[in-house]
Design a protein around this motif. Structure first.
Motif, PDB file in Angstrom:
ATOM      1  N   ALA A  77       0.753  -1.074   0.281  1.00 13.98           N
ATOM      2  CA  ALA A  77      -0.179   0.266   0.613  1.00 13.98           C
ATOM      3  C   ALA A  77       0.573   1.564   0.030  1.00 13.98           C
ATOM      4  O   ALA A  77       0.344   2.141  -0.179  1.00 13.98           O
ATOM      5  N   LEU A  78       2.032   0.824   0.477  1.00 10.90           N
ATOM      6  CA  LEU A  78       3.319   2.306   0.796  1.00 10.90           C
ATOM      7  C   LEU A  78       3.554   2.668  -0.747  1.00 10.90           C
ATOM      8  O   LEU A  78       3.524   3.337  -1.207  1.00 10.90           O
ATOM      9  N   VAL A 137       2.432   1.734  -3.612  1.00 11.53           N
ATOM     10  CA  VAL A 137       0.665   2.100  -4.956  1.00 11.53           C
ATOM     11  C   VAL A 137       0.691   3.842  -3.843  1.00 11.53           C
ATOM     12  O   VAL A 137       1.105   4.951  -5.233  1.00 11.53           O
ATOM     13  N   VAL A 138       0.799   4.352  -2.974  1.00 12.20           N
ATOM     14  CA  VAL A 138       0.463   5.023  -2.881  1.00 12.20           C
ATOM     15  C   VAL A 138       1.811   6.721  -3.434  1.00 12.20           C
ATOM     16  O   VAL A 138       1.384   7.429  -3.839  1.00 12.20           O
ATOM     17  N   ALA A 139       2.872   6.086  -2.615  1.00 13.02           N
ATOM     18  CA  ALA A 139       4.506   6.797  -3.341  1.00 13.02           C
ATOM     19  C   ALA A 139       4.443   6.951  -5.337  1.00 13.02           C
ATOM     20  O   ALA A 139       4.958   7.721  -5.440  1.00 13.02           O
ATOM     21  N   LEU A 166       1.270   6.128  -7.042  1.00 11.15           N
ATOM     22  CA  LEU A 166       0.335   7.944  -7.486  1.00 11.15           C
ATOM     23  C   LEU A 166       0.530   8.753  -7.136  1.00 11.15           C
ATOM     24  O   LEU A 166       0.135   9.083  -8.436  1.00 11.15           O
ATOM     25  N   VAL A 167       0.870   9.058  -6.317  1.00 12.84           N
ATOM     26  CA  VAL A 167       0.725  11.164  -6.004  1.00 12.84           C
ATOM     27  C   VAL A 167       1.737  11.392  -7.321  1.00 12.84           C
ATOM     28  O   VAL A 167       1.266  12.433  -7.661  1.00 12.84           O
TER      29      VAL A 167
END
Length: 303
Positions: free
Chosen positions: A34-35, A37-39, A41-42
């Motif tokens: 999840a980390l 993916v977020v990093a 996507l930003v």
């Protein structure tokens, strides 16, 4: 002689769980993913929204992807970064630096994907090897032998090649266990496995047939199998392990040899039966010897 259940060792799902360097499907792994993916996507959202100058933010997910998710995660992060930057580079007014970055990102992605594929292949080979090797002796296990013998028989039948089989059994192994304990017995089996591997040719297929019994598939005539069996017999006679009291102890091994008769459609059953009879003949004749199957051999009550 004892022949326990064939497939001995670790279940395949446990081997999968034990692989080093691969993430487990647990809570910690999901949080790491999840980390990442977020990093990823930003900067992707920012670049697609028109902020091409946000591309340095991709350094974070790409740097974290390998330690947190392995080669496949790095390949995924690199692919997203390269595609996004390449898309932004094609927009009107985009500068050459962004285009150069996109090309470089594609190269990095290719390298990462290649590394991921190689890692997967290594894991697959490792799992395959572990599932077909007897972990105590280091030779192939019965499951491998049960597939290899009929396969080699079919190959010998198809191409008219000679093929032989050696069946070996440690002499008085039960007495050794009773006297010195099962731990010493296991260490002896390990040493015997090493002696068999060292005495076999690269083309021979050595396997633990069950308990203290071994088998050797020899792609050659009976004469070569007799030589192989004699090498193993001599090597095992020199094997010893430390037992209680600091003493060394070992045992001998007996062997039976049979060869493949081309044209009779044998899948290995007949050859195995004949090698067994030759082995029992060796046992009944005094042990620590090698016998070639002969029609007059009969089952003998030997242990």
């Amino acid at each position: 002689m004892s022949r326990p259940d064939p497939a001995e060792g670790t279940p395949i799902h446990r081997l999968l769980d034990d692989r080093e360097g691969l993430p487990h499907a647990d809570g910690a792994a999901r949080r790491r993913h999840a980390l990442l993916v977020v990093a990823t996507l930003v900067p992707t959202v920012l670049i697609l929204a028109g902020s091409v100058s946000a591309w340095p933010l991709y350094a974070l997910p790409i740097a974290l992807s390998l330690p947190l998710g392995g080669p496949r995660a790095m390949a995924a992060a690199g692919a997203v970064a390269s595609l996004t930057v390449a898309y932004a580079s094609g927009r009107p007014g985009a500068d050459g630096a962004a285009m150069a970055l996109g090309v470089a990102a594609f190269l990095v992605t290719g390298l990462a994907i290649g590394a991921g594929h190689r890692a997967q292949e290594r894991d697959a080979r490792r799992i395959a090897n572990l599932s077909l090797i007897d972990r105590l002796t280091g030779v192939h296990n019965y499951a491998f032998f049960a597939d290899a013998l009929p396969r080699e028989c079919r190959r010998a039948e198809r191409y008219g090649l000679p093929l032989s089989l050696v069946v070996l059994d440690l002499d008085r192994f039960k007495a050794f266990n009773d006297r010195h304990g099962h731990d010493a017995g296991n260490r002896l089996l390990t040493a015997v496995g090493e002696a068999i591997r060292a005495s076999s040719r690269a083309s021979d297929i050595a396997a633990r047939f069950g308990g203290e019994e071994f088998a050797l598939i020899v792609p050659g005539p009976a004469e070569e199998a007799l030589e192989a069996a004699e090498r193993i017999r001599a090597a095992v006679s020199r094997v010893s392990v430390l037992v209680a009291g600091g003493e060394s102890a070992g045992t001998t091994i007996s062997a039976g040899v049979a060869d493949f008769q081309n044209g009779d459609g044998d899948d290995g059953t007949r050859m195995l039966d004949q090698a067994d009879k030759a082995l029992y003949h060796s046992k009944a004749s005094g042990r620590d010897r090698v016998s070639l199957f002969a029609p007059e051999h009969r089952w003998a009550a030997a242990s």
